[in-house]
Design a protein around this motif. Sequence first.
Motif, short mmCIF file in Angstrom:
data_model
loop_
_atom_site.label_atom_id
_atom_site.label_comp_id
_atom_site.label_asym_id
_atom_site.label_seq_id
_atom_site.Cartn_x
_atom_site.Cartn_y
_atom_site.Cartn_z
N UNK B 65 36.89 30.13 30.17
CA UNK B 65 37.67 30.03 31.02
C UNK B 65 39.18 30.04 30.54
N UNK B 66 39.52 29.69 29.37
CA UNK B 66 40.92 29.83 28.69
C UNK B 66 40.85 31.49 28.55
N UNK B 67 39.81 31.99 28.11
CA UNK B 67 40.04 33.63 27.70
C UNK B 67 40.18 34.48 28.95
N UNK B 68 39.43 33.92 29.91
CA UNK B 68 39.77 34.50 31.41
C UNK B 68 41.19 34.30 31.76
N UNK B 69 41.53 33.28 31.59
CA UNK B 69 43.06 32.90 31.93
C UNK B 69 44.19 33.53 31.40
N UNK B 70 43.70 33.60 30.05
CA UNK B 70 44.72 34.63 29.08
C UNK B 70 44.60 35.85 29.56
N UNK B 72 44.19 37.06 32.45
CA UNK B 72 44.90 37.08 33.71
C UNK B 72 46.52 37.07 33.52
N UNK B 73 46.73 36.35 32.46
CA UNK B 73 48.21 36.48 32.15
C UNK B 73 48.59 37.87 31.71
N UNK B 74 47.74 38.49 30.83
CA UNK B 74 48.39 39.79 30.43
C UNK B 74 47.99 41.17 31.12
N UNK B 75 47.14 40.95 32.06
CA UNK B 75 46.90 42.17 32.86
C UNK B 75 46.77 41.61 34.36
N UNK B 76 47.35 42.42 35.26
CA UNK B 76 47.11 42.50 36.74
C UNK B 76 45.81 42.56 37.18
N UNK B 77 45.22 41.38 37.00
CA UNK B 77 43.69 41.45 37.34
C UNK B 77 43.63 40.90 38.78
N UNK B 100 35.77 43.07 34.53
CA UNK B 100 37.16 43.04 34.92
C UNK B 100 37.50 44.01 36.18
N UNK B 101 38.23 43.29 36.95
CA UNK B 101 38.57 44.14 38.06
C UNK B 101 40.11 44.18 38.35
N UNK B 102 40.65 45.53 38.74
CA UNK B 102 42.10 45.57 38.86
C UNK B 102 42.21 46.62 39.85
N UNK B 103 43.63 46.71 40.30
CA UNK B 103 43.86 47.94 41.21
C UNK B 103 43.73 49.36 40.61
N UNK B 104 44.01 49.26 39.08
CA UNK B 104 43.99 50.50 38.45
C UNK B 104 43.10 50.52 37.24
N UNK B 105 42.53 51.59 36.67
CA UNK B 105 41.45 51.56 35.64
C UNK B 105 42.06 50.85 34.40
N UNK B 106 43.51 51.18 34.02
CA UNK B 106 43.94 50.86 32.42
C UNK B 106 43.67 49.41 32.44
N UNK B 111 41.46 44.89 29.82
CA UNK B 111 41.08 43.20 30.07
C UNK B 111 39.68 43.08 29.45
N UNK B 112 38.84 44.03 30.00
CA UNK B 112 37.21 43.96 29.85
C UNK B 112 37.04 43.96 28.25
#
Lengths: 83, 160
Positions: B65-70, B72-77, B100-106, B111-112
């Motif tokens: 969960x901490x890794x996921x939170x990190x 989410x801080x680094x990328x607009x997921x 990892x899901x986002x509006x754009x692929x980068x 993030x993945x």
Amino acid sequence: MHIRYFAWLRQRVGVAEETVAPPAEVGDVAGLLAWLKARGAPYDTAFEPDAAIRVAINQVYARRETPVHAGDEVAFFPPVTGG
Amino acid sequence: MSVSVQEADFDVAAEIQAVTAGRCDIGGLAVFIGLVRDLAERADGDPPGSMTLEHYPGMTERQIEEIEAEANVRWPLLATRVVHRVGRLEPGDRIVLVIAASAHRAAAFDACQFLIDWLKTRAPFWKLEQAGDAPGRWVDARASDEDAAARWQGSPPTAG
């Protein structure tokens, strides 16, 4: 204080967890490790090499200088290998 | 953000469906699926070795969960999902799923990769390889995994 061991460290110590009551002068992880090793076999050799042993206090990674308190859950384990 | 640690296999299509259901803002998903490789040292003709995964219940979920939170801080997921299996697995079995899901692929790709790199070096799992009746061998941590995780240290997030 509740101690947990995982993976090869658990096998070496021979138990997965135990409750211990170290003396008051055991104030940090390093002190706890030294106190455990001083209990003799299998603890005296189980934690080798020292640099490989990771520690978590109350399920958060800790360091050798992190304080320990009565009632803490302290876990010792080898480097992780998931994924 | 969602984490599952389980013995059962996971259904990749169902997991993707669960991430995307009812929303139209996600432009891309990056999906990593880890499989059990047959690594056990054995003589020719011996059966493939199995792998048993031990973990630290509670801390495992908390670390992921901490890794996921990190991430989410680094990328607009827009969503993340991690499933990690424990217990006995056979070569070829699925072991880990990262979405990892986002509006754009980068952001999704980066993030993945970040999620699996950090999971490998921080989440408290341990692999025991066993072939036949042998007592088994604990898999050593790999310096290459540490290197892979370290390259994210201080890394600026990719533009969304």
